[in-house]
Design an enzyme around this catalytic site. Sequence first.
Site, short mmCIF file in Angstrom:
data_model
loop_
_atom_site.label_atom_id
_atom_site.label_comp_id
_atom_site.label_asym_id
_atom_site.label_seq_id
_atom_site.Cartn_x
_atom_site.Cartn_y
_atom_site.Cartn_z
N CYS A 2 42.63 58.40 47.40
CA CYS A 2 43.84 59.22 47.38
C CYS A 2 44.79 58.73 48.47
O CYS A 2 44.43 57.89 49.28
CB CYS A 2 43.50 60.68 47.62
SG CYS A 2 42.25 61.29 46.50
N ARG A 27 50.79 53.51 43.33
CA ARG A 27 49.42 53.32 42.87
C ARG A 27 49.05 54.31 41.78
O ARG A 27 47.98 54.19 41.17
CB ARG A 27 48.45 53.48 44.05
CG ARG A 27 48.81 52.51 45.18
CD ARG A 27 47.69 52.31 46.14
NE ARG A 27 47.22 53.56 46.72
CZ ARG A 27 46.32 53.60 47.68
NH1 ARG A 27 45.80 52.50 48.14
NH2 ARG A 27 45.93 54.75 48.17
N TRP A 74 43.91 61.39 43.52
CA TRP A 74 43.34 60.64 42.39
C TRP A 74 42.03 61.36 42.13
O TRP A 74 41.06 61.20 42.87
CB TRP A 74 43.16 59.17 42.79
CG TRP A 74 42.40 58.34 41.83
CD1 TRP A 74 41.07 58.04 41.88
CD2 TRP A 74 42.90 57.68 40.67
NE1 TRP A 74 40.74 57.23 40.82
CE2 TRP A 74 41.82 56.99 40.06
CE3 TRP A 74 44.17 57.60 40.08
CZ2 TRP A 74 41.97 56.24 38.91
CZ3 TRP A 74 44.31 56.85 38.92
CH2 TRP A 74 43.22 56.18 38.35
N ASN A 100 40.06 62.26 51.43
CA ASN A 100 39.98 61.13 50.52
C ASN A 100 38.52 60.73 50.45
O ASN A 100 37.86 60.68 51.48
CB ASN A 100 40.82 59.99 51.14
CG ASN A 100 40.91 58.78 50.25
OD1 ASN A 100 40.38 58.79 49.14
ND2 ASN A 100 41.58 57.75 50.72
N GLY A 101 37.97 60.48 49.27
CA GLY A 101 36.56 60.08 49.17
C GLY A 101 35.70 61.21 48.62
O GLY A 101 36.21 62.14 47.99
N GLU A 481 33.58 37.77 30.22
CA GLU A 481 34.55 38.38 31.13
C GLU A 481 35.26 37.30 31.96
O GLU A 481 36.47 37.35 32.16
CB GLU A 481 33.85 39.41 32.01
CG GLU A 481 34.73 40.08 33.06
CD GLU A 481 35.97 40.76 32.52
OE1 GLU A 481 36.13 40.91 31.30
OE2 GLU A 481 36.83 41.13 33.34
N LYS A 485 39.31 36.63 31.96
CA LYS A 485 40.12 36.59 33.19
C LYS A 485 40.91 35.29 33.25
O LYS A 485 42.09 35.28 33.58
CB LYS A 485 39.25 36.72 34.45
CG LYS A 485 38.67 38.06 34.74
CD LYS A 485 39.64 39.11 35.22
CE LYS A 485 40.18 39.92 34.09
NZ LYS A 485 39.36 40.93 33.50
N GLU A 488 43.75 35.14 30.63
CA GLU A 488 44.73 36.22 30.81
C GLU A 488 45.76 35.89 31.89
O GLU A 488 46.94 36.21 31.74
CB GLU A 488 43.92 37.46 31.22
CG GLU A 488 44.66 38.76 31.22
CD GLU A 488 43.72 39.94 31.52
OE1 GLU A 488 42.59 39.73 32.01
OE2 GLU A 488 44.14 41.07 31.25
N HIS A 504 26.36 24.11 17.94
CA HIS A 504 26.65 24.43 16.54
C HIS A 504 28.13 24.26 16.21
O HIS A 504 28.58 24.76 15.18
CB HIS A 504 26.17 25.84 16.23
CG HIS A 504 24.68 25.99 16.35
ND1 HIS A 504 23.79 25.44 15.44
CD2 HIS A 504 23.91 26.56 17.31
CE1 HIS A 504 22.56 25.69 15.82
NE2 HIS A 504 22.60 26.36 16.96
N LYS A 603 49.18 47.04 31.16
CA LYS A 603 48.00 47.57 31.82
C LYS A 603 47.23 48.49 30.89
O LYS A 603 46.02 48.48 30.83
CB LYS A 603 48.39 48.32 33.10
CG LYS A 603 47.23 48.90 33.88
CD LYS A 603 46.35 47.78 34.45
CE LYS A 603 45.06 48.28 35.06
NZ LYS A 603 44.05 47.22 35.18
O1 M6R Z 1 41.94 50.93 29.95
P1 M6R Z 1 40.92 50.19 29.14
O2 M6R Z 1 39.70 49.85 29.94
O3 M6R Z 1 40.57 50.90 27.86
O4 M6R Z 1 41.62 48.83 28.74
C1 M6R Z 1 40.98 47.96 27.86
C2 M6R Z 1 41.64 46.60 27.87
O5 M6R Z 1 42.97 46.69 27.43
C3 M6R Z 1 41.62 45.96 29.27
O6 M6R Z 1 40.32 45.87 29.76
C4 M6R Z 1 42.21 44.56 29.23
O7 M6R Z 1 41.40 43.71 28.48
C5 M6R Z 1 42.39 44.03 30.64
N1 M6R Z 1 43.73 43.60 30.85
C6 M6R Z 1 41.52 42.88 30.96
O8 M6R Z 1 41.72 42.39 32.24
#
Ligand code: M6R
Length: 608
Positions: A2, A27, A74, A100-101, A481, A485, A488, A504, A603
Amino acid sequence: MCGIMGYVGPAEAAPILIDGLQRLEYRGYDSAGIAVHDGSVVTIRKAEGKLERLVALLAESPPSGSTGIGHTRWATHGPPTDFNAHPHTDPAGDIAVVHNGIIENFLALREELGEKGSRFTSDTDTEILAHLIADEYEEDLLEAVRRAVRRAEGAYALVAMSRKEPGRIVAVRMISPLIIGLGEGETFLASDIPAILHRTRRILVIENGEIVDITADGVRIETLAGAPVARETLEISWNAEQAEKGGYPHFMIKEIFEQPDVITETLSGRIRGSSDVALEGVGFPEGFVAGLDKIWITACGTAYHAGLVGKEIFERKLRIPVDVVYAHELRYRDPIIRPNSLTIAISQSGETADTLAAAELAKGRGSRLLAITNVVGSTLSRISDDVLYTRAGPEIAVASTKAYLAMLIGEYLLTVRMGRDLGRYTDAESAEMIDGLRHLPQAAEEVLGRSEDIARLAEGFAGADDVYFLGRGVDYAVAMEGSLKMKEISYIHSEAMPAGELKHGTLALVTRGTPVVTVLTQRYVYDKTVSAIMEVKARGAHTIAVAYDDDGNAAKHADEVVRIPRVPDSLSPVLSAIPLQLLAYYVAVARGHDIDQPRNLAKSVTVE
Ligand code: M6R
């Protein structure tokens, strides 16, 4: 996670508190409040929602006073509502606190105080602190706070003021950050430097286990045991934007480096003794786990990759079949979801449209719905039967990092909880798992301590057209993953695949110099995975392995080895993901991209 703000001085506190909180609002928070002392009365104003709602409330009835504390919340304990917003007080309204926490033993304290007659007006652990301080109060706020925190366990920062002591604020840091700003005849307090940077650049950083006595004339710092502390004043040269990022150049790297604390927070208060787990918000009916014949996991993007790790650990330990299906696929299938199933929907935001639709579908077919989400009160949390909150705090970078690690921790905790219900964990086995989990923050710190090695490694990737990520079992899930990253934020074409799949088809694409990153942590398929490294090496690939510190073989096969501390194989994803996050980050930096807001991406994907 928070936002905290405090002020003691000659000026009206309310506008200074609001201004500081506004500077933390980037944030994203869900409620806010302030308490202001005018010398005789403490006035509290708080409101659910964005700060502008609190600002409107203050405009109607502005509180006066030159000592004050403020908070943007938060949510962790209890949904974002007016009554759960901070500050909280004791029943007499003498002590006001923001915090906070997490207070880990809050249920025990709530019971203990309840037996003494305390009645609570919120769902929060924070309110307990106000009651505790009032319980200990004998005309000296500093001593009352000192005694109260001895009774509270957890990782937190606490700020308190007393109606009987105008012009004084007392604060304690137990892990969660706190800083003091020194002005001319006025003193500021905040959880983060951006809140006060425009008022003073003279900062004192409070360390763990310290208590601070704050007046307009300055501060006195002591350890909780009472020893005086001399702290050097820092002159901060950052500009406002650098300060928001805690001095890091981008939110993504700041969030990567927050991960040890995120692991601690997500575990906090959920481990019982040496071998058990208690998950508030998860209330399976008696016999439910024993009667389960299927687990579905549904999610998108990074959350889906967390689900892939979940499948491996759930199936291995619980021996219940698990299907992981992208939410956008599941929602348009006619899946055979039956009532004696559990559907786990994973989403950082809890607002991803596809994930919500898939979750609703599963629930509509009679499945029990459990959410793993980072946002208290999100739509997903509201439609679910059970909620396991990750406590990663606000994640700002589009590329998800700390939320992913927190999702993994949530899955491990759930495995222990369900495994215990099924009798699949002996005390010794769950104690071993819990011990492993407890060591992860330290191990993650060690991985982060090696970030410069990854930055050097990344230099060799900056000109690549294609990158491949390989692994088997959970290593494959982590490879997925790492690949996401990479593509992306670096915009380099990247693919992940199970190491055995390469031959394959995809092997045809591997040419001289193609970087191939292999996650190599799983003993049961170690040699098989090494064979894949040999296959690509024979075609001229530049091979990088992510392997344990004590793996003497990895360097014999791969051109370069990125090391992680040894942990039980089932926990390795928490550590092996970190170098891949760092690799993507440094490659994207080298290519000069917008790290926090990569092209074409948002996001939170709240539309189909
Ligand atoms: O908010 P969510 O976890 O549901 O979002 C899912 C995806 O849109 C999210 O993880 C996206 O793949 C990220 N940008 C990956 O870094």
